[in-house]
Design an enzyme around this catalytic site. Structure first.
Site, short mmCIF file in Angstrom:
data_model
loop_
_atom_site.label_atom_id
_atom_site.label_comp_id
_atom_site.label_asym_id
_atom_site.label_seq_id
_atom_site.Cartn_x
_atom_site.Cartn_y
_atom_site.Cartn_z
N SER A 2 0.83 -1.21 0.00
CA SER A 2 0.00 0.00 0.00
C SER A 2 0.86 1.25 0.00
O SER A 2 2.08 1.20 0.21
CB SER A 2 -0.91 0.02 1.23
OG SER A 2 -0.14 0.22 2.41
N LYS A 3 0.20 2.38 -0.23
CA LYS A 3 0.87 3.67 -0.18
C LYS A 3 1.50 3.89 1.20
O LYS A 3 2.59 4.44 1.32
CB LYS A 3 -0.11 4.79 -0.50
CG LYS A 3 0.49 6.19 -0.40
CD LYS A 3 -0.54 7.25 -0.72
CE LYS A 3 0.05 8.65 -0.59
NZ LYS A 3 0.51 8.95 0.78
N ARG A 4 0.81 3.43 2.23
CA ARG A 4 1.34 3.59 3.59
C ARG A 4 2.68 2.88 3.76
O ARG A 4 3.58 3.39 4.42
CB ARG A 4 0.32 3.04 4.60
CG ARG A 4 0.68 3.29 6.05
CD ARG A 4 -0.43 2.80 6.95
NE ARG A 4 -1.69 3.47 6.67
CZ ARG A 4 -2.85 3.14 7.22
NH1 ARG A 4 -2.91 2.13 8.09
NH2 ARG A 4 -3.94 3.80 6.93
N ASP A 19 5.27 5.08 2.10
CA ASP A 19 5.56 6.26 2.92
C ASP A 19 6.44 5.88 4.10
O ASP A 19 7.37 6.61 4.46
CB ASP A 19 4.26 6.89 3.41
CG ASP A 19 3.44 7.52 2.30
OD1 ASP A 19 4.03 7.80 1.24
OD2 ASP A 19 2.23 7.72 2.48
#
Length: 518
Positions: free
Chosen positions: A269-271, A274
């Protein structure tokens, strides 16, 4: 199972929804479709499935098109190139779907449901209080507000009054379904576990299920290659093909494995990006509602070829130890039978490794041009020949073009400081005297070239019995500012005699005989 259905050139589609930026898992799906089509002389289609208007995000369709173009994945048909089955944007095809939905209702495969969202929420709440899950299926459909439970007169009245309604598929009761998947083999499921999915929404738009099946049929799609997350939809899609009488035209299915987090289970995921500092999108994306910018592989400095190469090997095994493939080699080697069914863990370090491999084999004149552009931004000029030599020296030390400045900046700017740890360990009381001897050699060495400089200085040190480290490390410190870098004599040659001498004298002056930088 044979990949090439009926020995005809395959027709495949990548059909993203414009509800946000294209995830790299979506790019991989597009890539595998593209490789399969090209491997078998087929057609790759880009279809935009924008039936979910509530989740539509402006700009994402353009983002998808630009992302695929950057990756070298160009559609043969579809958005924006057109083709014989246009339009390829589902919102432009919405008049088609109502007819198909009503056909299913008339034939008894679907029904009209008038239950309001509030009524369904109340039913869910009641079930939750009992620790149960509400599902609109054969066990409840006869007790709810729909064309199965209501009289024809009541249904007509509600329709005449434009009461909001949806069309639901009438899922068969207790039917065992067997479906073949190219990657996963036979999949079996009992319809008693499935609900009556909405096919046509109250806003006049079809759901994914109806539009997807209708368009795949109308566009003569031979193979549906999509992500594992769509496996639960497969039984419904098979039943829709049956209900329409299209079973003989049903495509073959292949469900690709998920891209997993680097350190464990779960979808990437994007998380995760990040948290660990790597992109999960092909290009930078600016959220139109928040202004938040998510990083992309293009803007992070990746070569599109490297990006495609790493994605291809996430879930696909070429059958050899070979890891570096051109697009042409991927096409000639690709096979769905070599796609794993288990999830593929994404490794950001491996991604950097791929980019490094493409950087070190890039044409040196290209790297020199790129470094030259970086220098222009800093108002620094340099000859192309010199830039090519510098790039040859530093390219093995970097993974990205933008990192070359850090490794090569000392060629253009004198050291502003000197590594204190190196000074403490290697700058001795006699270091200035030794460097003075070196300057004399440099002043009298012609031609001022790396090989000649190496011969003269090493001969002197050997003759005088002076350890290499006692001179080479302080000399590098004077020229570079630290103890690392490419070949020292090549550095001197590229700096030139005057600049090399000036840097040595400046270091002696600033560090001093006591071994402390001023």
């Amino acid at each position: 199972m044979a990949e090439n259905k009926l020995n005809k050139a395959p027709r495949v589609r990548f059909a993203p929804s414009p509800t946000g930026p294209l995830h790299i898992g979506g790019v991989r799906t597009a890539l595998f479709n593209y490789l399969f089509a090209k491997r078998h002389g087929g057609t790759f289609i880009l279809r935009i499935e924008d039936t979910d208007r509530q989740r539509y995000v402006p700009g994402t369709e353009e983002y998808i098109i630009e992302s695929l173009r950057w990756c070298g994945i160009e559609p043969d048909e579809g958005v924006p190139v057109g083709g014989p089955f246009a339009p390829y944007r589902q919102s432009d095809r919405k008049d088609i779907y109502r007819g198909y939905a009503m056909q299913l209702v008339e034939q008894g495969y679907a029904y009209i449901a008038f239950d309001s969202p509030e009524e369904l929420d109340e039913l869910r709440s009641q079930k939750e209080k009992k620790g149960e899950v509400f599902q609109y299926d054969h066990s409840v459909r006869y007790n709810l507000k729909n064309s199965i439970s209501l009289s024809p007169e009541e249904v007509k009245r509600l329709l005449d009054e434009n009461v909001p309604h949806v069309v639901r598929f009438k899922m068969a009761e207790n039917r065992e379904i067997t479906i073949d998947d190219i990657i996963r083999g036979k999949i079996r499921i009992n319809t008693s576990t499935l609900d009556d999915k909405v096919l046509f929404k109250a806003d006049g738009m079809p759901t994914y299920h109806l539009a997807n099946v209708a368009d795949d049929y109308l566009m003569q799609i031979s193979h549906v290659i999509r992500g594992e997350e769509w496996l639960p939809s497969l039984p419904l899609h098979l039943l829709l093909y049956e209900a329409f009488g299209w079973s003989d035209r049903m495509p073959l299915f292949a469900h690709l494995p998920l891209l997993l987090k680097p350190g464990g289970q779960g979808k990437l995921s994007k998380r995760d990006g990040d948290k660990l500092g790597f992109p999960v999108f092909p290009l930078d994306w600016k959220d139109p509602s928040t202004g938040e910018i998510s990083s992309g592989y293009r803007e992070s400095g990746y070569f599109p070829e490297a990006f495609i190469n790493l994605l291809a090997l996430l879930g696909w095994n070429p059958g050899t130890d070979k890891e570096i493939f051109t697009m042409e080699e991927l096409i000639s080697n690709f096979s769905l039978e070599r796609v794993h069914h288990a999830g593929a863990h994404f490794d950001p370090d491996k991604a950097r490794w791929f980019n490094h491999q493409y950087l070190v084999t890039a044409d040196i004149s290209f790297l020199a041009e790129e470094l030259g552009e970086i220098l222009k931004e800093k108002n620094i000029e340099a000859e192309p020949d010199k830039l090519e030599k510098i790039c040859s020296l530093v390219k093995e030390r970097v993974d990205f073009i933008h990192e070359m400045w850090k490794e090569a900046s000392f060629f253009f700017i004198r050291p502003q400081s000197y590594d204190e740890n190196v000074i403490k360990k290697k700058w001795k009381e006699n270091t200035p005297d030794l460097l003075e001897k070196v300057t004399t050699i440099l002043e009298n060495t012609d031609p001022f070239e790396a090989g000649n400089l190496s011969l003269k200085i090493k001969s002197y040190l050997e003759k005088e019995g002076i350890g290499m480290g006692n001179v080479m490390i302080p000399l590098r410190l004077a020229l570079v500012g630290e103890s690392k870098g490419p070949d020292l004599f090549t550095i001197m040659e590229l700096l030139g005699r005057e600049e090399a001498l000036a840097r040595i004298r400046l270091a002696v002056e600033r560090i001093g005989a006591e071994g402390s930088a001023s």
